[in-house]
Design a protein around this motif. Structure first.
Motif, PDB file in Angstrom:
ATOM      1  N   TYR A 207       0.821  -1.206   0.000  1.00  0.00           N
ATOM      2  CA  TYR A 207       0.000   0.000   0.000  1.00  0.00           C
ATOM      3  C   TYR A 207       0.860   1.262   0.000  1.00  0.00           C
ATOM      4  CZ  TYR A 207      -4.035  -2.928   1.346  1.00  0.00           C
ATOM      5  OH  TYR A 207      -5.033  -3.874   1.375  1.00  0.00           O
ATOM      6  N   GLN A 208       0.253   2.360  -0.446  1.00  0.00           N
ATOM      7  CA  GLN A 208       0.840   3.685  -0.339  1.00  0.00           C
ATOM      8  C   GLN A 208       0.014   4.476   0.663  1.00  0.00           C
ATOM      9  OE1 GLN A 208       3.674   4.799  -1.880  1.00  0.00           O
ATOM     10  NE2 GLN A 208       3.925   2.710  -2.625  1.00  0.00           N
ATOM     11  N   LEU A 209       0.528   4.616   1.866  1.00  0.00           N
ATOM     12  CA  LEU A 209      -0.154   5.351   2.928  1.00  0.00           C
ATOM     13  C   LEU A 209       0.680   6.597   3.217  1.00  0.00           C
ATOM     14  CD1 LEU A 209      -0.932   2.265   5.185  1.00  0.00           C
ATOM     15  CD2 LEU A 209      -2.591   3.537   3.824  1.00  0.00           C
ATOM     16  N   ASP A 210       0.243   7.747   2.697  1.00  0.00           N
ATOM     17  CA  ASP A 210       1.082   8.940   2.776  1.00  0.00           C
ATOM     18  C   ASP A 210       0.511  10.031   3.674  1.00  0.00           C
ATOM     19  OD1 ASP A 210      -1.032   9.651   1.205  1.00  0.00           O
ATOM     20  OD2 ASP A 210       0.142  10.144  -0.573  1.00  0.00           O
ATOM     21  N   MET A 211      -0.508   9.697   4.458  1.00  0.00           N
ATOM     22  CA  MET A 211      -1.036  10.662   5.426  1.00  0.00           C
ATOM     23  C   MET A 211      -0.553  10.301   6.833  1.00  0.00           C
ATOM     24  SD  MET A 211      -3.085   7.994   5.008  1.00  0.00           S
ATOM     25  CE  MET A 211      -4.066   8.514   3.594  1.00  0.00           C
ATOM     26  N   PRO A 212      -0.550  11.269   7.764  1.00  0.00           N
ATOM     27  CA  PRO A 212      -0.190  10.927   9.137  1.00  0.00           C
ATOM     28  C   PRO A 212      -1.161   9.900   9.713  1.00  0.00           C
ATOM     29  CG  PRO A 212      -0.230  13.308   8.818  1.00  0.00           C
ATOM     30  CD  PRO A 212      -0.858  12.695   7.600  1.00  0.00           C
ATOM     31  N   GLY A 213      -0.641   8.966  10.482  1.00  0.00           N
ATOM     32  CA  GLY A 213      -1.507   7.918  11.006  1.00  0.00           C
ATOM     33  C   GLY A 213      -1.100   7.432  12.378  1.00  0.00           C
ATOM     34  N   LEU A 214      -2.029   6.740  12.998  1.00  0.00           N
ATOM     35  CA  LEU A 214      -1.814   6.118  14.300  1.00  0.00           C
ATOM     36  C   LEU A 214      -2.208   4.654  14.197  1.00  0.00           C
ATOM     37  CD1 LEU A 214      -1.279   6.256  17.406  1.00  0.00           C
ATOM     38  CD2 LEU A 214      -3.701   6.881  17.662  1.00  0.00           C
ATOM     39  N   ILE A 215      -1.323   3.778  14.680  1.00  0.00           N
ATOM     40  CA  ILE A 215      -1.569   2.340  14.710  1.00  0.00           C
ATOM     41  C   ILE A 215      -1.637   1.918  16.169  1.00  0.00           C
ATOM     42  CG2 ILE A 215      -0.712   0.074  14.030  1.00  0.00           C
ATOM     43  CD1 ILE A 215       1.081   1.779  11.972  1.00  0.00           C
ATOM     44  N   VAL A 216      -2.740   1.296  16.558  1.00  0.00           N
ATOM     45  CA  VAL A 216      -2.946   0.899  17.953  1.00  0.00           C
ATOM     46  C   VAL A 216      -3.121  -0.611  18.035  1.00  0.00           C
ATOM     47  CG1 VAL A 216      -4.460   1.100  19.965  1.00  0.00           C
ATOM     48  CG2 VAL A 216      -4.058   3.105  18.508  1.00  0.00           C
ATOM     49  N   HIS A 217      -2.465  -1.211  19.009  1.00  0.00           N
ATOM     50  CA  HIS A 217      -2.646  -2.657  19.213  1.00  0.00           C
ATOM     51  C   HIS A 217      -2.306  -2.997  20.656  1.00  0.00           C
ATOM     52  CE1 HIS A 217      -3.252  -5.995  16.156  1.00  0.00           C
ATOM     53  NE2 HIS A 217      -3.419  -6.593  17.328  1.00  0.00           N
ATOM     54  N   ALA A 218      -3.077  -3.898  21.246  1.00  0.00           N
ATOM     55  CA  ALA A 218      -2.801  -4.391  22.595  1.00  0.00           C
ATOM     56  C   ALA A 218      -2.001  -5.681  22.509  1.00  0.00           C
ATOM     57  CB  ALA A 218      -4.100  -4.629  23.359  1.00  0.00           C
ATOM     58  N   GLU A 219      -1.055  -5.829  23.405  1.00  0.00           N
ATOM     59  CA  GLU A 219      -0.194  -7.000  23.369  1.00  0.00           C
ATOM     60  C   GLU A 219      -0.924  -8.275  23.754  1.00  0.00           C
ATOM     61  OE1 GLU A 219       3.360  -6.203  25.556  1.00  0.00           O
ATOM     62  OE2 GLU A 219       3.900  -4.484  24.306  1.00  0.00           O
ATOM     63  N   ASP A 220      -2.064  -8.149  24.440  1.00  0.00           N
ATOM     64  CA  ASP A 220      -2.818  -9.340  24.830  1.00  0.00           C
ATOM     65  C   ASP A 220      -4.015  -9.594  23.910  1.00  0.00           C
ATOM     66  OD1 ASP A 220      -4.361  -7.202  25.638  1.00  0.00           O
ATOM     67  OD2 ASP A 220      -4.907  -8.062  27.583  1.00  0.00           O
ATOM     68  N   ASP A 221      -3.961  -9.071  22.696  1.00  0.00           N
ATOM     69  CA  ASP A 221      -5.024  -9.297  21.719  1.00  0.00           C
ATOM     70  C   ASP A 221      -4.977 -10.764  21.276  1.00  0.00           C
ATOM     71  OD1 ASP A 221      -6.661  -9.424  19.404  1.00  0.00           O
ATOM     72  OD2 ASP A 221      -6.226  -7.337  18.898  1.00  0.00           O
ATOM     73  N   LEU A 242       1.307   2.771  18.727  1.00  0.00           N
ATOM     74  CA  LEU A 242       0.947   2.769  20.147  1.00  0.00           C
ATOM     75  C   LEU A 242       0.618   1.335  20.551  1.00  0.00           C
ATOM     76  CD1 LEU A 242       0.236   4.245  22.802  1.00  0.00           C
ATOM     77  CD2 LEU A 242      -2.046   4.653  21.840  1.00  0.00           C
ATOM     78  N   ARG A 243       1.534   0.686  21.258  1.00  0.00           N
ATOM     79  CA  ARG A 243       1.322  -0.676  21.726  1.00  0.00           C
ATOM     80  C   ARG A 243       1.031  -0.644  23.217  1.00  0.00           C
ATOM     81  NH1 ARG A 243       5.542  -4.861  18.944  1.00  0.00           N
ATOM     82  NH2 ARG A 243       4.774  -6.100  20.713  1.00  0.00           N
ATOM     83  N   LEU A 244      -0.100  -1.219  23.581  1.00  0.00           N
ATOM     84  CA  LEU A 244      -0.545  -1.215  24.972  1.00  0.00           C
ATOM     85  C   LEU A 244      -0.369  -2.599  25.575  1.00  0.00           C
ATOM     86  CD1 LEU A 244      -3.857   0.769  24.404  1.00  0.00           C
ATOM     87  CD2 LEU A 244      -1.617   1.678  25.052  1.00  0.00           C
ATOM     88  N   GLU A 245      -0.011  -2.642  26.853  1.00  0.00           N
ATOM     89  CA  GLU A 245       0.229  -3.937  27.490  1.00  0.00           C
ATOM     90  C   GLU A 245      -1.061  -4.715  27.699  1.00  0.00           C
ATOM     91  OE1 GLU A 245      -0.669  -0.934  30.624  1.00  0.00           O
ATOM     92  OE2 GLU A 245       0.622  -0.991  28.844  1.00  0.00           O
ATOM     93  N   GLY A 246      -2.212  -4.045  27.739  1.00  0.00           N
ATOM     94  CA  GLY A 246      -3.498  -4.710  27.934  1.00  0.00           C
ATOM     95  C   GLY A 246      -4.595  -4.002  27.174  1.00  0.00           C
ATOM     96  N   GLY A 247      -5.724  -4.676  27.070  1.00  0.00           N
ATOM     97  CA  GLY A 247      -6.865  -4.101  26.357  1.00  0.00           C
ATOM     98  C   GLY A 247      -7.527  -5.078  25.418  1.00  0.00           C
ATOM     99  N   GLY A 248      -6.863  -6.213  25.181  1.00  0.00           N
ATOM    100  CA  GLY A 248      -7.463  -7.227  24.315  1.00  0.00           C
ATOM    101  C   GLY A 248      -7.798  -6.696  22.935  1.00  0.00           C
ATOM    102  N   HIS A 249      -8.799  -7.315  22.338  1.00  0.00           N
ATOM    103  CA  HIS A 249      -9.198  -6.919  20.988  1.00  0.00           C
ATOM    104  C   HIS A 249     -10.285  -5.843  20.999  1.00  0.00           C
ATOM    105  CE1 HIS A 249      -9.252  -7.458  16.680  1.00  0.00           C
ATOM    106  NE2 HIS A 249     -10.555  -7.642  16.683  1.00  0.00           N
ATOM    107  N   GLN A 250     -11.131  -5.835  22.027  1.00  0.00           N
ATOM    108  CA  GLN A 250     -12.261  -4.906  22.082  1.00  0.00           C
ATOM    109  C   GLN A 250     -12.076  -3.798  23.115  1.00  0.00           C
ATOM    110  OE1 GLN A 250     -14.711  -4.925  20.000  1.00  0.00           O
ATOM    111  NE2 GLN A 250     -14.749  -6.977  19.107  1.00  0.00           N
ATOM    112  N   ARG A 251     -11.615  -4.145  24.306  1.00  0.00           N
ATOM    113  CA  ARG A 251     -11.530  -3.148  25.376  1.00  0.00           C
ATOM    114  C   ARG A 251     -10.588  -2.010  25.036  1.00  0.00           C
ATOM    115  NH1 ARG A 251     -10.128  -7.562  27.961  1.00  0.00           N
ATOM    116  NH2 ARG A 251      -8.215  -6.596  28.750  1.00  0.00           N
ATOM    117  N   VAL A 252      -9.669  -2.268  24.133  1.00  0.00           N
ATOM    118  CA  VAL A 252      -8.708  -1.247  23.729  1.00  0.00           C
ATOM    119  C   VAL A 252      -9.403   0.006  23.181  1.00  0.00           C
ATOM    120  CG1 VAL A 252      -8.430  -2.155  21.382  1.00  0.00           C
ATOM    121  CG2 VAL A 252      -6.545  -0.924  22.464  1.00  0.00           C
TER     122      VAL A 252
END
Length: 277
Positions: A207-221, A242-252
């Motif tokens: 892909y060509q993603l040329d706009m500013p972006g944020l990627i979020v994921h929880a480590e316990d997903d 942004l990697r979070l130590e908790g939050g699962g797939h939905q609670r994040v």
């Protein structure tokens, strides 16, 4: 008897003799979402929304006044799962439009996939003011990144708990339901025929993603591996991870650090929460 165990047993036997038949049945299961009930905490947000109908019958909920932010939920999801984020965006002065994906909620259709989700976002954007941000969760995040490749225009983009490769999702599902190799191959070919694209091309690395972006994921997903976020980040030059130590797939979705990260991105500020460079 456990339903999944029974399905795996049937697929594991029949898949050797009738791989196309098994692939066809599993393709239908893979693309047919269930309608899941709302949780009590979603009801107040639903009551405060404005229901709008876009062209081709696509349904959405709208809140607030100001620059427009478009939201897309994940598989078997719904707009109100973004409740905490929606409230924060409205309080910050944004209009939020959250889609019911194809075959979800009040939007038409019986089957859905990442390409249909992406096209729905393009259809919605054609009727909305210029988009300040697009935010997608899980399959909604994957569809948002694909929609940009198909022509969606937005100032910023946020991907939350999204997979980086659709081919990996297909292979994972095929293994999960116990399809033997020939049935797996037939399943992937049938999905490709339905969506009109090769699964290998639905990879963020292309892909060509040329706009500013944020990627979020929880480590316990437990649904989408956190490793997927790193692959997306590596392919997206102007992104923050942004990697979070908790939050699962939905609670994040309700994590205050995610909400702050989204608002910071929209305001052009640096993230206050822990992020990877």
């Amino acid at each position: 008897m456990n339903t999944l165990k029974w399905i795996r047993g049937v697929n594991g036997t029949l898949g050797w003799f009738a791989p196309k038949l098994v692939a066809s049945k599993m393709r239908l299961a893979f693309m047919t979402p269930r309608a899941l009930p709302l949780r009590d905490w979603e009801l107040p947000l639903l009551a405060s929304s404005e229901r709008i109908t876009l062209r081709f019958g696509l349904s959405a909920l709208r809140w607030g006044q100001g620059p427009t932010v478009l939201l897309m939920h994940g598989w078997e999801g719904r707009p109100t799962q973004f409740a905490s984020l929606i409230n924060a965006l409205v309080d910050a002065g944004y209009t939020v439009v959250a889609l019911d994906g194809p075959a979800h909620g009040r939007s038409p259709g019986r089957e859905a996939n990442v390409v249909l989700f992406a096209r729905a976002m393009l259809e919605a954007a054609a009727e909305l003011p210029p988009l300040q941000a697009v935010i997608g969760h899980s399959m909604g995040g994957a569809s948002a990144m694909l929609a940009v490749q198909l022509g969606l225009r937005t100032e910023t983009l946020v991907s939350i708990a999204a997979p980086s490769r659709i081919l990996g999702v297909l292979r994972g599902f095929a293994r999960h339901v116990g399809m033997p190799p020939r049935a797996r191959s037939a399943f992937i070919r049938q999905v490709e025929q339905d969506v009109g694209m090769r699964a290998a091309t639905l990879d963020v690395a292309h892909y060509q993603l040329d706009m500013p972006g944020l990627i979020v994921h929880a480590e316990d997903d437990n649904f989408v591996s956190v490793k997927e976020s790193q692959l997306i980040h590596e392919a997206w030059f102007d992104s923050r991870l942004l990697r979070l130590e908790g939050g699962g797939h939905q609670r994040v979705l309700a994590d205050p650090r995610v909400i702050d990260g989204v608002l910071s991105l929209l305001a052009g500020r640096s993230l206050q929460a822990r992020q990877s460079a």
